[in-house]
Design a protein around this motif. Structure first.
Motif, PDB file in Angstrom:
ATOM      1  N   ALA A  99       0.827  -1.210   0.000  1.00 26.77           N
ATOM      2  CA  ALA A  99       0.000   0.000   0.000  1.00 26.77           C
ATOM      3  C   ALA A  99       0.859   1.256   0.000  1.00 26.77           C
ATOM      4  O   ALA A  99       0.556   2.230  -0.700  1.00 26.77           O
ATOM      5  N   SER A 100       1.935   1.274   0.763  1.00 27.58           N
ATOM      6  CA  SER A 100       2.806   2.454   0.810  1.00 27.58           C
ATOM      7  C   SER A 100       3.454   2.710  -0.540  1.00 27.58           C
ATOM      8  O   SER A 100       3.545   3.854  -0.991  1.00 27.58           O
ATOM      9  N   ASP A 101       3.894   1.639  -1.186  1.00 26.53           N
ATOM     10  CA  ASP A 101       4.618   1.770  -2.445  1.00 26.53           C
ATOM     11  C   ASP A 101       3.710   2.218  -3.587  1.00 26.53           C
ATOM     12  O   ASP A 101       4.133   2.966  -4.466  1.00 26.53           O
ATOM     13  N   PRO A 107      -2.536   5.462   3.019  1.00 27.21           N
ATOM     14  CA  PRO A 107      -3.053   4.092   2.865  1.00 27.21           C
ATOM     15  C   PRO A 107      -2.109   3.039   3.434  1.00 27.21           C
ATOM     16  O   PRO A 107      -2.559   2.046   4.015  1.00 27.21           O
ATOM     17  N   GLY A 108      -0.795   3.258   3.275  1.00 32.88           N
ATOM     18  CA  GLY A 108       0.161   2.320   3.859  1.00 32.88           C
ATOM     19  C   GLY A 108       0.062   2.275   5.374  1.00 32.88           C
ATOM     20  O   GLY A 108       0.116   1.201   5.984  1.00 32.88           O
ATOM     21  N   LEU A 109      -0.114   3.439   5.996  1.00 34.67           N
ATOM     22  CA  LEU A 109      -0.254   3.483   7.456  1.00 34.67           C
ATOM     23  C   LEU A 109      -1.580   2.883   7.913  1.00 34.67           C
ATOM     24  O   LEU A 109      -1.656   2.281   8.992  1.00 34.67           O
ATOM     25  N   SER A 389      -3.933  -4.199   0.262  1.00 38.28           N
ATOM     26  CA  SER A 389      -2.866  -4.949  -0.378  1.00 38.28           C
ATOM     27  C   SER A 389      -3.226  -5.294  -1.821  1.00 38.28           C
ATOM     28  O   SER A 389      -2.435  -5.079  -2.745  1.00 38.28           O
ATOM     29  N   GLN A 390      -4.445  -5.815  -2.012  1.00 34.81           N
ATOM     30  CA  GLN A 390      -4.868  -6.200  -3.364  1.00 34.81           C
ATOM     31  C   GLN A 390      -5.012  -4.969  -4.269  1.00 34.81           C
ATOM     32  O   GLN A 390      -4.645  -5.002  -5.442  1.00 34.81           O
ATOM     33  N   THR A 391      -5.542  -3.883  -3.734  1.00 30.96           N
ATOM     34  CA  THR A 391      -5.684  -2.654  -4.517  1.00 30.96           C
ATOM     35  C   THR A 391      -4.316  -2.100  -4.911  1.00 30.96           C
ATOM     36  O   THR A 391      -4.113  -1.631  -6.039  1.00 30.96           O
ATOM     37  N   GLY A 392      -3.359  -2.155  -3.979  1.00 26.54           N
ATOM     38  CA  GLY A 392      -2.006  -1.699  -4.274  1.00 26.54           C
ATOM     39  C   GLY A 392      -1.360  -2.522  -5.377  1.00 26.54           C
ATOM     40  O   GLY A 392      -0.699  -1.971  -6.274  1.00 26.54           O
TER      41      GLY A 392
END
Length: 612
Positions: A99-101, A107-109, A389-392
């Protein structure tokens, strides 16, 4: 003494160079990182029946298998999706890294906060469920549920502090015992019915169907059963804990995890359907099935109960393996305290392990070790992290378009859609039961991590040196300005004075007077030393020694030229026994804490050890 006890409890320190030997193989990585997902099936079926039976009664078992099939289908989607995460993010972190990447910092947090809350709940729920299995076999222990659960968490904590390799062996064997015993129960139950023609009898009297099957009822039951999928993300989070080739080993473990969850969850649900098992107070569904298959009081019955209790306890080990690693990544990025990024004596992230112990223990005490009170809090964060995770990953494929990106994007896109829908179902259906707590905790934790990052950014900006840094250096070094506070002339003061003389000749011995008689005695003793340095005495009519001294420091600091420093040398005596510190004023410690906040002031503490 403390160091010796520490060595006995968690073992001798391990060299950094030995870190590779401490990592998981497939054989030992499977039980440690899959124990959460495997153990969840032991209560997931029960959670579904708790929703269906009060409404549908005897008619609950047909939709039970349909719901189980939907959950297994979602499991397969997640496994295919997380295989791609393992391939792209070998350094671990799972949902947080993805998510962060690809989606950004916030979103990562959110993913990190969701995972962190999930891991704490994993320890609490798993150990409480393990306690429930123990109390099912030994009802006389029911009044001691909280104490038993806290003791189990303590054992897990100590085991993990001993290091990755030792904890994997210590906690891996019970996981394998559970797998073998539960598969033996499923196989025996099926053989008795389909080979020997046994006619299953209901374990309890079931009420007739009270209402019709509704979509809302099925969705609520589905959301309860989705606890069987918690822990699937653990393998992708813990890739760095595997031996080389770490990605290939992680993929193997993920595949074996999916196979075991499919067999055990489907088998338990099918046996529950055959024997018409329902939720009963203080007796788990697995306990009821084992008693019907093997008979109450048999060796195999107690084996199933014992291994179920062990796997539920061991499930918490997934959190102990993954949360400290996640915290280390957050510490590296500046979102939690730096101390969480440091490895302990046994190469484990011991600070993260201790934090997990404390938070999960608080949950157990607050919720009185009741599994069913904790379950509604459990799955929301899990599926939120799944969705991010899947969206990222979907965005990654669409953005970079490398290799066979289209079919990978379809897999992750479908996974994102299904997990998002599941997340909404769980949040809505479990909101009033306690999911609202998690929905408040996640943004609060994100805000707290952003606050920590803001602090670290301020520290970095204050400490950073610009390209043209020559103006920071003193062009013509001058002699040091030294201030030596004195309260009485003694050996501690003399040691500090001798050190101050090595720094330079501009020494000012400074005394704050609160008693004229004592000051006169000080002047006599100081004169007997035969020094050339002046003794400056300043009256403190309100006996505010520290305030007077600090005001004098500020005055001297204001006289300094650019880049000049004032050095304050503080005598401090050291007492061997810690409790003796209560008998002394600790003036030096309080002064030091105040002086270190002044930019152009250097503080040097000269210890003098008091022998006894």
């Amino acid at each position: 003494m403390f160091k010796k006890m520490k060595t006995i409890v968690i073992g001798k320190a391990i060299k950094s160079a030995e870190s590779e030997s401490e990592k998981f193989s497939v054989i030992w990585g499977l039980p440690v990182l899959s124990s959460d997902a495997i153990s969840s099936v032991s209560y997931a079926c029960e959670e579904i029946l708790m929703v269906l039976v009060p409404v549908l009664g005897i008619a609950s078992y047909k939709p039970l298998m349909g719901i189980a099939a939907a959950i297994v289908g979602l499991l397969l989607i997640l496994v295919f999706s997380y295989r791609q995460t393992i391939e792209c993010y070998p350094h671990g972190g799972g949902s947080y890294s993805v998510a962060s990447d690809n989606l950004g910092k916030v979103p990562g947090l959110v993913a990190a906060a969701s995972l962190s809350i999930d891991y704490v709940l994993t320890v609490a729920v798993s150990t409480c469920s393990g306690t429930a299995a123990i109390t099912s076999a030994f009802p006389q222990t029911i009044p001691f549920r909280v104490e038993i659960t806290l003791f189990l968490i303590l054992l897990l904590t100590l085991g993990n502090l001993r290091g990755i390799r030792e904890s994997s062996i210590l906690f891996g064997i019970p996981t394998y015992l559970f797998i073998f015993s539960i598969i033996a129960m499923i196989a025996t139950g099926l053989i008795k019915v389909f080979v020997f023609g046994q006619v299953p009898q209901p374990t309890t009297a079931l009420p007739p169907q009270a209402q019709d099957v509704t979509i809302l009822l099925l969705l609520k039951a589905f959301s309860s059963g989705c606890t069987a999928l918690t822990g699937v993300e653990a393998v992708s989070n813990g890739i760095p804990n595997f031996k080389a080739p770490s990605q290939k080993n992680a993929k193997r473990v993920l595949a074996l995890l999916a196979l075991l969850v499919f067999v055990i969850f489907s088998g338990v649900c099918y046996l529950a359907s055959m024997y018409k098992v329902a939720h009963a107070e203080n007796v788990t569904v697995v306990s009821q099935i084992a008693s019907r298959v093997f008979g109450s009081g048999t060796i195999m019955y107690f084996t199933v109960q014992a291994t179920t209790a062990m796997i539920l306890i061991m499930a918490a080990n997934t959190a102990f393996a993954d949360l400290p690693l996640l915290l280390s990544l957050l510490a590296k990025d500046g979102f939690v305290a730096r101390s969480f990024g440091s490895r302990g004596a046994r190469l484990s992230f011991s600070n993260g392990i201790m934090l997990l112990f404390l938070l999960s223990s608080v949950l157990v005490i607050v919720f009185k070790a009741e599994t069913h009170l904790l379950i509604p809090l459990y799955a929301v964060g899990v599926f939120l992290s799944f969705t991010l995770s899947q969206t990222g990953m979907l965005k990654k494929w669409i953005t970079h378009r490398q290799g066979n990106w289209r079919h990978k994007a379809v897999i992750n896109g479908f996974g994102a859609l299904m997990t998002a829908v599941t997340c909404v179902i769980i949040a809505v259906s479990k909101f009033a039961s306690g999911a609202w707590i998690v929905l408040i905790c996640i943004p609060s934790l994100v805000a707290f991590m952003l606050f920590i990052r803001k602090h670290y950014n301020k520290v970095r900006d204050n400490l950073s040196i610009e390209d043209s840094s020559s103006d920071l250096i003193l062009e013509n070094p001058t002699e040091n300005y030294i201030l030596l506070p004195v309260q009485s002339v003694n050996k501690s003061f003399v040691k500090a004075l001798n050190y101050a003389m090595t720094l330079g000749k501009k020494i000012e011995v400074y005394h704050v007077s609160t008693n004229k008689a004592e000051t006169e005695r000080l002047k006599v003793k100081f004169g007997q030393l035969g020094l050339d340095f002046p003794l400056l005495i300043e009256e403190a009519p309100y006996r505010n020694i520290n305030e007077t001294l600090l005001a004098h420091v500020d005055k001297e600091q204001a006289r300094l030229n650019k880049h000049e420093m004032l050095t304050v040398v503080l005598p401090q005596f050291v007492i061997p026994k810690r409790w003796h510190y209560m008998l002394h004023n600790q003036t030096s410690l309080r002064l030091k804490s105040a002086l270190v906040r002044r930019r152009d002031v250097a503080v040097v503490t000269i210890p003098y050890i008091i022998n006894e």
